[in-house]
Design an enzyme around this catalytic site. Sequence first.
Site, mmCIF file in Angstrom:
data_model
loop_
_atom_site.group_PDB
_atom_site.id
_atom_site.type_symbol
_atom_site.label_atom_id
_atom_site.label_comp_id
_atom_site.label_asym_id
_atom_site.label_seq_id
_atom_site.Cartn_x
_atom_site.Cartn_y
_atom_site.Cartn_z
ATOM 1 C CE LYS A 1 -4.343 0.390 2.365
ATOM 2 N NZ LYS A 1 -4.855 0.343 3.905
HETATM 3 C C1 E4P Z 1 -8.245 1.168 3.774
HETATM 4 O O1 E4P Z 1 -7.717 0.294 3.490
HETATM 5 C C2 E4P Z 1 -8.132 1.628 5.266
HETATM 6 O O2 E4P Z 1 -7.547 0.630 6.149
HETATM 7 C C3 E4P Z 1 -9.639 1.845 5.996
HETATM 8 O O3 E4P Z 1 -10.684 1.611 5.197
HETATM 9 C C4 E4P Z 1 -9.529 3.445 6.964
HETATM 10 O O4 E4P Z 1 -10.573 3.393 7.287
HETATM 11 P P1 E4P Z 1 -11.351 4.422 8.387
HETATM 12 O O5 E4P Z 1 -11.286 5.759 7.931
HETATM 13 O O6 E4P Z 1 -12.231 3.857 9.109
HETATM 14 O O7 E4P Z 1 -9.971 4.455 9.248
#
Ligand code: E4P
Length: 225
Positions: free
Chosen positions: A83
């Site tokens: 990522k």
């Molecule tokens: C995606 O890959 C992220 O880990 C995640 O969806 C972030 O979500 P949040 O806004 O609830 O932290």
Amino acid sequence: MKFFIDTADIGEIRDLGKSGLLDGVTTNPSLIAKTGRPLFDALAEICAALPGPVSAEVTATEAEGMVAEGRALAAIAANIAVKVPLTWDGLEACRRLRADGTMVNVTLCFSSAQALLAAKAGASFVSPFIGRLDDIGQDGLGLIRDIRAIYRQYPDSIATQVLVASVRGPLQVVESAKLGADIATVPPKVLRQLVQHPLTDKGLAAFLDDWARTGQTILKQAAAE
Ligand code: E4P
């Protein structure tokens, strides 16, 4: 639609993974921090528990460092998707990691212009954070609609999958599916909410009561056949 689980909690991944309904996992530095475990141990265990793509995020902010970290993360298991954040450096790192043959998830996407660039960089996945957009009064699902509309124009050159992220409730999953999003990454709580309906519970209770009154059991009858 594919379902990824948005957690680094191995207990939850194993528990919900038993259903056979999970296609992958997304983690991020905050989710890893929440486990209190060393990153590489946590990721190795998750990758072994679930065969689909497991997103693991770099923390360097310059392309060179992201590529080095990405290569180290990719060496943990074949199902790691590195990522990288949606910055110029992240896009460069994406292109270079993709040239290695590594899956890349370009994360922290908040606009369709950014999603266009992620596709241009050859991202395997782009992660629009719809909940965080809704939090500031913007239209998270509108972003999914726009990205899908753009990607649809280039079926021969865009292979990037739209991975709906920052999901807060079941309705967002359903609406994302209507828009044709490829994947939703969903926290364990929301995943469990997806199956719930009061009429299912009520109907099941009535069927079981009626059945109990017959005194029959399916397996006893099957054995007697
Ligand atoms: C995606 O890959 C992220 O880990 C995640 O969806 C972030 O979500 P949040 O806004 O609830 O932290």
